[in-house]
Design an enzyme around this catalytic site. Structure first.
Site, PDB file in Angstrom:
ATOM      1  N   PRO A 149      20.090  44.902  22.561  1.00 51.45           N
ATOM      2  CA  PRO A 149      19.445  45.916  21.736  1.00 51.45           C
ATOM      3  C   PRO A 149      17.951  46.054  22.022  1.00 51.45           C
ATOM      4  O   PRO A 149      17.337  45.134  22.550  1.00 51.45           O
ATOM      5  CB  PRO A 149      19.681  45.396  20.324  1.00 51.45           C
ATOM      6  CG  PRO A 149      19.708  43.919  20.488  1.00 51.45           C
ATOM      7  CD  PRO A 149      20.322  43.656  21.842  1.00 51.45           C
ATOM      8  N   GLU A 150      17.396  47.200  21.667  1.00 52.53           N
ATOM      9  CA  GLU A 150      15.973  47.464  21.838  1.00 52.53           C
ATOM     10  C   GLU A 150      15.302  47.439  20.463  1.00 52.53           C
ATOM     11  O   GLU A 150      15.902  47.021  19.474  1.00 52.53           O
ATOM     12  CB  GLU A 150      15.791  48.798  22.564  1.00 52.53           C
ATOM     13  CG  GLU A 150      16.514  48.825  23.920  1.00 52.53           C
ATOM     14  CD  GLU A 150      16.416  50.146  24.652  1.00 52.53           C
ATOM     15  OE1 GLU A 150      15.391  50.842  24.504  1.00 52.53           O
ATOM     16  OE2 GLU A 150      17.374  50.494  25.376  1.00 52.53           O
ATOM     17  N   HIS A 187      33.475  33.175  20.938  1.00 50.00           N
ATOM     18  CA  HIS A 187      32.176  33.708  21.312  1.00 50.00           C
ATOM     19  C   HIS A 187      31.077  33.350  20.306  1.00 50.00           C
ATOM     20  O   HIS A 187      29.937  33.786  20.461  1.00 50.00           O
ATOM     21  CB  HIS A 187      32.256  35.226  21.464  1.00 50.00           C
ATOM     22  CG  HIS A 187      33.253  35.674  22.486  1.00 50.00           C
ATOM     23  ND1 HIS A 187      33.174  35.314  23.821  1.00 50.00           N
ATOM     24  CD2 HIS A 187      34.364  36.447  22.370  1.00 50.00           C
ATOM     25  CE1 HIS A 187      34.184  35.849  24.489  1.00 50.00           C
ATOM     26  NE2 HIS A 187      34.919  36.534  23.637  1.00 50.00           N
ATOM     27  N   ARG A 244      28.288  37.392  26.072  1.00 47.23           N
ATOM     28  CA  ARG A 244      27.790  37.118  27.427  1.00 47.23           C
ATOM     29  C   ARG A 244      26.961  35.835  27.512  1.00 47.23           C
ATOM     30  O   ARG A 244      26.594  35.404  28.606  1.00 47.23           O
ATOM     31  CB  ARG A 244      26.956  38.303  27.921  1.00 47.23           C
ATOM     32  CG  ARG A 244      27.749  39.596  28.001  1.00 47.23           C
ATOM     33  CD  ARG A 244      27.056  40.615  28.866  1.00 47.23           C
ATOM     34  NE  ARG A 244      27.745  41.881  28.871  1.00 47.23           N
ATOM     35  CZ  ARG A 244      27.437  42.896  29.669  1.00 47.23           C
ATOM     36  NH1 ARG A 244      26.447  42.765  30.533  1.00 47.23           N
ATOM     37  NH2 ARG A 244      28.101  44.029  29.612  1.00 47.23           N
TER      38      ARG A 244
END
Length: 273
Positions: free
Chosen positions: A2-3, A92, A111
């Site tokens: 995210p930004e 995860h 990830r």
């Protein structure tokens, strides 16, 4: 992802969820996320501390406890959520902060690119990863002249200059593409070649684009949700990002995609000559 807009919304939801909670236990299932020399010491330092405030610096979260500050970067897929400690979790989910009230803040990252640093409170801005960050786009210090001066020092493309976080923070691939489109600037333009009027327009659209996205909860392009599972809606307002082959909303020309600074880059060949 995210930004800045997405991290701002995560910050806001975390403040609602975890402020005032005291850490009773810490469990780490993927140690590479923790950027601290001694994992056992990392856990022991946090136990007994109370979360006082969550702030944002660029794309980083700063979780202030009564003695330390936890600096967290979500990278591509990281997300936080609050659960009851006995609830099941999937493979995860990598970091668990169990609170004295029986709830648990969990960090999930498909990830495994996210990071967590721990500093004595007040020291976090003096050391990496925060020490070399540029100006906050919503701050009074981020002026047109500051942007112009920063850009004048590099002959890289304007996209590369905005992505690297040393001039202004919080912009990633989505919002750089959008701000450059609105400012009518081609992403491969040399940063130090921009005229003052162009820099002024760019400055305006950086701020306006980020603010509008914050108000709409950010952009959910792939998997982003805030800490209570809510998606953003700014993706519905995008002009160029992800629009390759679609007509430009301003002029009707087909949106193009190229690679700039190693990133897939969307632009209008007519509006951004």
């Amino acid at each position: 992802m995210p930004e800045l807009p997405e991290v701002e919304n995560v910050k806001n939801t975390l403040n609602r969820l975890i402020r005032g909670k005291t850490i009773a236990d810490v469990k780490v299932l993927w140690p590479n996320i923790i950027k601290y020399e001694n994992l056992d010491e990392f856990k022991l330092r946090l136990i007994g501390q109370t979360i006082e405030l969550v702030e944002r610096r660029g794309k980083f979260l700063k979780i202030h406890l009564n003695e330390d500050t936890l600096v967290s970067h979500l990278r591509m897929e990281g997300r936080y959520g609050l659960y009851e400690a006995q609830e099941e979790f999937d493979k995860h989910t990598h970091v668990f902060f169990t609170f004295t009230d029986g709830t648990e803040l969990r960090y999930r990252d498909v990830r495994k690119f996210g990071t967590m640093h721990l500093f004595v409170r007040g020291e976090e801005e003096r050391q990496a990863p925060l020490s070399k960050l540029g100006y906050e786009p919503f701050s009074n210090e981020f002026t047109v002249n500051v942007l112009k001066q920063g850009l004048s020092k590099t002959n890289r493309s304007i996209k590369a200059a905005l992505l690297d976080q040393s001039i202004v923070v919080g912009l990633g691939n989505i919002y750089v593409d959008e701000a450059l489109f609105k400012a009518g600037i081609h992403p491969e333009t040399n940063a130090n070649k921009l005229s003052l009027p162009k820099v002024k327009t760019l400055h305006q659209h950086i701020i306006e684009t980020l603010k509008e996205s914050v108000e709409k909860g950010g952009s959910t392009i792939r998997s982003y949700v805030n800490s209570v599972g809510e998606e953003g809606s700014f993706q519905l307002e995008l002009f160029v990002y992800g629009k390759k082959g679609e007509p430009c909303k301003k002029c009707g020309t087909m949106i193009s995609k190229t690679v700039v600074a190693g990133r897939g880059t969307h632009f209008c060949p007519k509006c951004q000559k």
